[in-house]
Design a protein around this motif. Structure first.
Motif, mmCIF file in Angstrom:
data_model
loop_
_atom_site.group_PDB
_atom_site.id
_atom_site.type_symbol
_atom_site.label_atom_id
_atom_site.label_comp_id
_atom_site.label_asym_id
_atom_site.label_seq_id
_atom_site.Cartn_x
_atom_site.Cartn_y
_atom_site.Cartn_z
ATOM 1 N N VAL A 1 0.860 -1.182 0.000
ATOM 2 C CA VAL A 1 0.000 0.000 0.000
ATOM 3 C C VAL A 1 0.890 1.223 0.000
ATOM 4 N N LYS A 2 0.549 2.155 -0.881
ATOM 5 C CA LYS A 2 1.340 3.391 -0.937
ATOM 6 C C LYS A 2 0.482 4.544 -0.500
ATOM 7 N N SER A 3 0.942 5.280 0.509
ATOM 8 C CA SER A 3 0.173 6.456 0.913
ATOM 9 C C SER A 3 1.007 7.717 0.797
ATOM 10 N N LYS B 1 -5.598 9.407 -0.350
ATOM 11 C CA LYS B 1 -6.136 8.044 -0.426
ATOM 12 C C LYS B 1 -5.028 7.013 -0.641
ATOM 13 N N PRO B 2 -4.973 5.979 0.229
ATOM 14 C CA PRO B 2 -3.951 4.946 0.033
ATOM 15 C C PRO B 2 -4.236 4.123 -1.227
ATOM 16 N N GLU B 3 -3.163 3.780 -1.915
ATOM 17 C CA GLU B 3 -3.290 3.043 -3.179
ATOM 18 C C GLU B 3 -2.798 1.616 -2.959
ATOM 19 N N LYS C 1 -1.073 -1.539 -4.209
ATOM 20 C CA LYS C 1 -0.184 -1.839 -5.328
ATOM 21 C C LYS C 1 -0.015 -3.339 -5.543
ATOM 22 N N THR D 1 -5.041 4.400 5.926
ATOM 23 C CA THR D 1 -4.594 3.098 5.418
ATOM 24 C C THR D 1 -5.312 1.963 6.150
ATOM 25 N N GLU E 1 -9.163 1.850 5.423
ATOM 26 C CA GLU E 1 -9.453 1.287 4.086
ATOM 27 C C GLU E 1 -9.215 -0.214 4.068
#
Ligand code: IMP
Ligand code: MG
Length: 181
Positions: A68-70, A80-82, A84, A108, A111
């Motif tokens: 997860v990339k924040s 918004k955390p992405e 990956k 994070t 979500e």
């Protein structure tokens, strides 16, 4: 690692204290669960913490990871955390323990918790090494917390700034001059 020493303001948590905190967290987890746990580490930051933590668990576990990339390359959350990288495990009826390095805004973990529930997890519990409660933007209280810290930017023991410092064996406060807000 002496090439980093001028970048740090001070050491916030040394190796001895980290080991004590990890052992305490593992003890709490061991006494809460008896059935198999799916331990999910959040990459990249949690990988060092997770590797120490699981070796202190005495209950049956499986492990998996999400990426997860924040943060971009800066020190401020990008919102918004992405996700990956997704899990390989089947979540249906699993008791999931999310292992995260640090909780900041809370986005994070919030979500991820609803994501795991939507994928059919029986329960979702969270374990964080560090908490910065002053920075919370969404309400979230982790089930297991290693240590609450003030609103400072920390690196080491898996935590990075711009992909640096993850290999430090302790947790230090980065000098303001080393990062852009
Ligand atoms: P949240 O979604 O705002 O709670 O962000 C949590 C994520 O932000 C963590 O997984 C870290 O990757 C990152 N983060 C927050 N504070 C720090 C810090 O002090 N140092 C390094 N990474 C941090
Ligand atoms: Mg992270």
């Amino acid at each position: 690692m002496s090439h980093y020493i001028n970048d740090l303001e001070y050491v916030l948590i040394d190796e001895t204290e980290i080991a004590e905190v990890v052992a305490r967290l593992a003890g709490e987890i061991n006494s809460k669960f008896t059935d198999k746990l799916l331990v999910v580490g959040i990459l990249k930051g949690a990988f060092v913490f997770m590797s120490d933590l699981i070796r202190k668990l005495t209950i049956p576990i499986q492990i998996d990871f999400m990426r997860v990339k924040s943060y971009g390359s800066g020190s401020k959350s990008s919102g918004k955390p992405e996700f990956k990288l997704d899990l390989e495990s089947d979540l249906t009826s699993a008791d999931v323990l999310i292992v995260e390095d640090i909780i900041d805004s809370g986005r994070t973990l919030k979500e991820l918790t609803s994501y795991f529930k939507s994928r059919g997890a029986k329960s979702v519990t969270t374990c964080v090494l560090l908490d910065k409660p002053d920075r919370r933007e969404v309400e979230y209280i982790p089930d297991f917390t290693g240590k609450s810290i003030p609103d400072v930017f920390v690196v080491g023991y898996g935590l990075d700034y711009s992909e640096k410092y993850r290999e430090l064996p302790y947790i230090g406060v980065l000098k303001q001059s080393e990062y852009k807000i």
